[in-house]
Design an enzyme around this catalytic site. Sequence first.
Site, mmCIF file in Angstrom:
data_model
loop_
_atom_site.group_PDB
_atom_site.id
_atom_site.type_symbol
_atom_site.label_atom_id
_atom_site.label_comp_id
_atom_site.label_asym_id
_atom_site.label_seq_id
_atom_site.Cartn_x
_atom_site.Cartn_y
_atom_site.Cartn_z
ATOM 1 N N ARG A 1 -20.283 23.085 -38.231
ATOM 2 C CA ARG A 1 -19.324 23.000 -38.629
ATOM 3 C C ARG A 1 -18.558 22.327 -37.470
ATOM 4 O O ARG A 1 -18.613 22.170 -36.093
ATOM 5 C CB ARG A 1 -18.749 24.739 -38.250
ATOM 6 C CG ARG A 1 -17.335 25.242 -37.753
ATOM 7 C CD ARG A 1 -17.228 26.310 -37.770
ATOM 8 N NE ARG A 1 -17.233 27.325 -39.445
ATOM 9 C CZ ARG A 1 -16.947 28.407 -39.528
ATOM 10 N NH1 ARG A 1 -16.582 28.965 -38.383
ATOM 11 N NH2 ARG A 1 -16.746 28.799 -40.998
ATOM 12 N N HIS B 1 -14.326 23.236 -47.266
ATOM 13 C CA HIS B 1 -15.499 24.768 -46.441
ATOM 14 C C HIS B 1 -15.757 24.708 -47.586
ATOM 15 O O HIS B 1 -16.053 25.835 -49.154
ATOM 16 C CB HIS B 1 -14.239 25.549 -46.137
ATOM 17 C CG HIS B 1 -14.826 26.705 -44.966
ATOM 18 N ND1 HIS B 1 -16.607 26.520 -45.169
ATOM 19 C CD2 HIS B 1 -14.249 27.464 -45.269
ATOM 20 C CE1 HIS B 1 -16.896 27.530 -44.725
ATOM 21 N NE2 HIS B 1 -15.427 28.288 -44.416
ATOM 22 N N GLN C 1 -17.711 28.453 -48.304
ATOM 23 C CA GLN C 1 -16.723 29.479 -48.293
ATOM 24 C C GLN C 1 -16.322 29.143 -49.959
ATOM 25 O O GLN C 1 -16.417 30.269 -51.240
ATOM 26 C CB GLN C 1 -15.907 28.806 -48.085
ATOM 27 C CG GLN C 1 -14.689 29.575 -48.201
ATOM 28 C CD GLN C 1 -14.644 31.426 -47.539
ATOM 29 O OE1 GLN C 1 -14.981 31.353 -46.519
ATOM 30 N NE2 GLN C 1 -14.790 32.203 -48.839
ATOM 31 N N ASP D 1 -5.118 32.433 -47.332
ATOM 32 C CA ASP D 1 -6.383 32.315 -45.935
ATOM 33 C C ASP D 1 -4.705 32.327 -44.204
ATOM 34 O O ASP D 1 -3.846 32.187 -45.357
ATOM 35 C CB ASP D 1 -6.677 30.512 -46.174
ATOM 36 C CG ASP D 1 -7.687 30.233 -44.820
ATOM 37 O OD1 ASP D 1 -7.478 31.334 -44.354
ATOM 38 O OD2 ASP D 1 -7.905 29.138 -44.538
ATOM 39 N N CYS E 1 -10.564 34.881 -48.075
ATOM 40 C CA CYS E 1 -12.423 33.351 -46.958
ATOM 41 C C CYS E 1 -12.754 34.591 -45.442
ATOM 42 O O CYS E 1 -13.632 34.673 -45.370
ATOM 43 C CB CYS E 1 -12.185 32.254 -46.253
ATOM 44 S SG CYS E 1 -10.772 32.178 -45.354
ATOM 45 N N ARG F 1 -21.351 34.671 -49.348
ATOM 46 C CA ARG F 1 -21.512 33.584 -48.445
ATOM 47 C C ARG F 1 -22.987 33.566 -48.390
ATOM 48 O O ARG F 1 -23.837 32.495 -48.436
ATOM 49 C CB ARG F 1 -20.905 33.226 -47.059
ATOM 50 C CG ARG F 1 -19.286 33.294 -47.310
ATOM 51 C CD ARG F 1 -19.150 32.131 -47.443
ATOM 52 N NE ARG F 1 -19.748 30.966 -46.387
ATOM 53 C CZ ARG F 1 -18.556 31.226 -45.098
ATOM 54 N NH1 ARG F 1 -18.135 31.187 -44.857
ATOM 55 N NH2 ARG F 1 -19.758 30.108 -44.282
HETATM 56 N N1 CP Z 1 -15.347 32.515 -43.816
HETATM 57 C C1 CP Z 1 -15.488 31.708 -43.031
HETATM 58 O O1 CP Z 1 -16.135 30.596 -42.644
HETATM 59 O O2 CP Z 1 -15.660 32.349 -41.651
HETATM 60 P P1 CP Z 1 -16.293 32.504 -40.157
HETATM 61 O O3 CP Z 1 -15.292 31.576 -39.146
HETATM 62 O O4 CP Z 1 -16.323 33.474 -39.351
HETATM 63 O O5 CP Z 1 -17.190 32.004 -39.849
HETATM 64 N N1 NVA Z 2 -9.406 27.638 -42.828
HETATM 65 C C1 NVA Z 2 -9.479 28.388 -41.940
HETATM 66 C C2 NVA Z 2 -10.815 29.000 -42.780
HETATM 67 C C3 NVA Z 2 -11.894 30.027 -41.917
HETATM 68 C C4 NVA Z 2 -12.802 30.827 -41.995
HETATM 69 C C5 NVA Z 2 -9.969 27.350 -40.388
HETATM 70 O O1 NVA Z 2 -10.167 26.173 -40.968
HETATM 71 O O2 NVA Z 2 -9.800 27.924 -39.625
#
Ligand code: CP
Ligand code: NVA
Length: 317
Positions: A118, A145, A148, A236, A276, A304
């Site tokens: 990440r 993502h 997701q 989102d 998400c 997930r």
């Molecule tokens: N939706 C998602 O990726 O959540 P987190 O940021 O908590 O991992």
């Molecule tokens: N768009 C959001 C998704 C979090 C899971 C971000 O990148 O923060």
Amino acid sequence: MIPDLQNVPPAPSPLSGRDCLTLGEFTAGEMSLILDEAVRIKTLQKSRIPYRPLRGRTLAMVFQKPSNRTRVSFEVGMYQLGGHALHLSPEEIQIGKRETPSDTGRVLARYIDAIMVRTFDHGDLEELAGAADVPVVNGLSDTHHPCQALADLMTVREEFGTLEGAKIAYVGDGNNVAHSLAIACALTGAELTIAYPEGHGPEGEIFDLAGSLGASPRLTEDPGEAVRGARVVYTDVWASMGQETEAEERKETFAPYQVDEGLMDLAAEDAIFLHCLPAHRGEEVTAGVIDGLRSRVFDQAENRLHAQKALLYLLMS
Ligand code: CP
Ligand code: NVA
């Protein structure tokens, strides 16, 4: 859909050794294999039938941003598959700061069997993956993502039985989550419309990639137009991780894009709401919608786990 528990994908898996950075690496058939495998793995888990094909294997989880769902679902998923996951925090691995992304990838690949990352810059992820000769999975970058989107479409398929022709409306920021949803819809025949305020649409490159894989999303600035007749309404946060300084300004820009009861009323009678998570009640969605009867956000979060277990199994076996 009742999965065939005997229908185990052949070993080595057709996805063995591959990366998952955008979902764009996969064909429609491979995408459907991942989703079928996710349903099979979920059924095994719910039936308390142990399934440990990744015994003795290790996943490194590199986090440069915070997480609840991604961290816990990957770690628990590896454990349930018989393997082990190692959490590496931003203090431990500073991608592109302590060493180059490619050195990070090359070194990790000498110790472990797969890497989940990440991070911010998708280019860093590509560089790391290019140098690591083990599967690399994107656990969220600024532009994608994919894990997701696997859980999202698994949830839609569970609800309606099919993805082909399923009308999905994404309302809000054309961000990483919207990008991956567009790619996943292109691969599965779901029909996506994205409604966003001027200047906040999906990146042109992603629009073209989705087109090359099946179909580009429809684009509009009118949330009502996107939602009318849709069976799935998705939103989102308005400011993603890394955009904290823009949060106040974005609240004003995105206010007309809040998913509230009035907007949900324009959707199909059996429409569901997805997000998400994490969510900001009173901003992109009202509490009435996210905590209401049409919301499937916690099933989506649970998926997930199942979708990623399927992905890990297919990439690592
Ligand atoms: N939706 C998602 O990726 O959540 P987190 O940021 O908590 O991992
Ligand atoms: N768009 C959001 C998704 C979090 C899971 C971000 O990148 O923060």
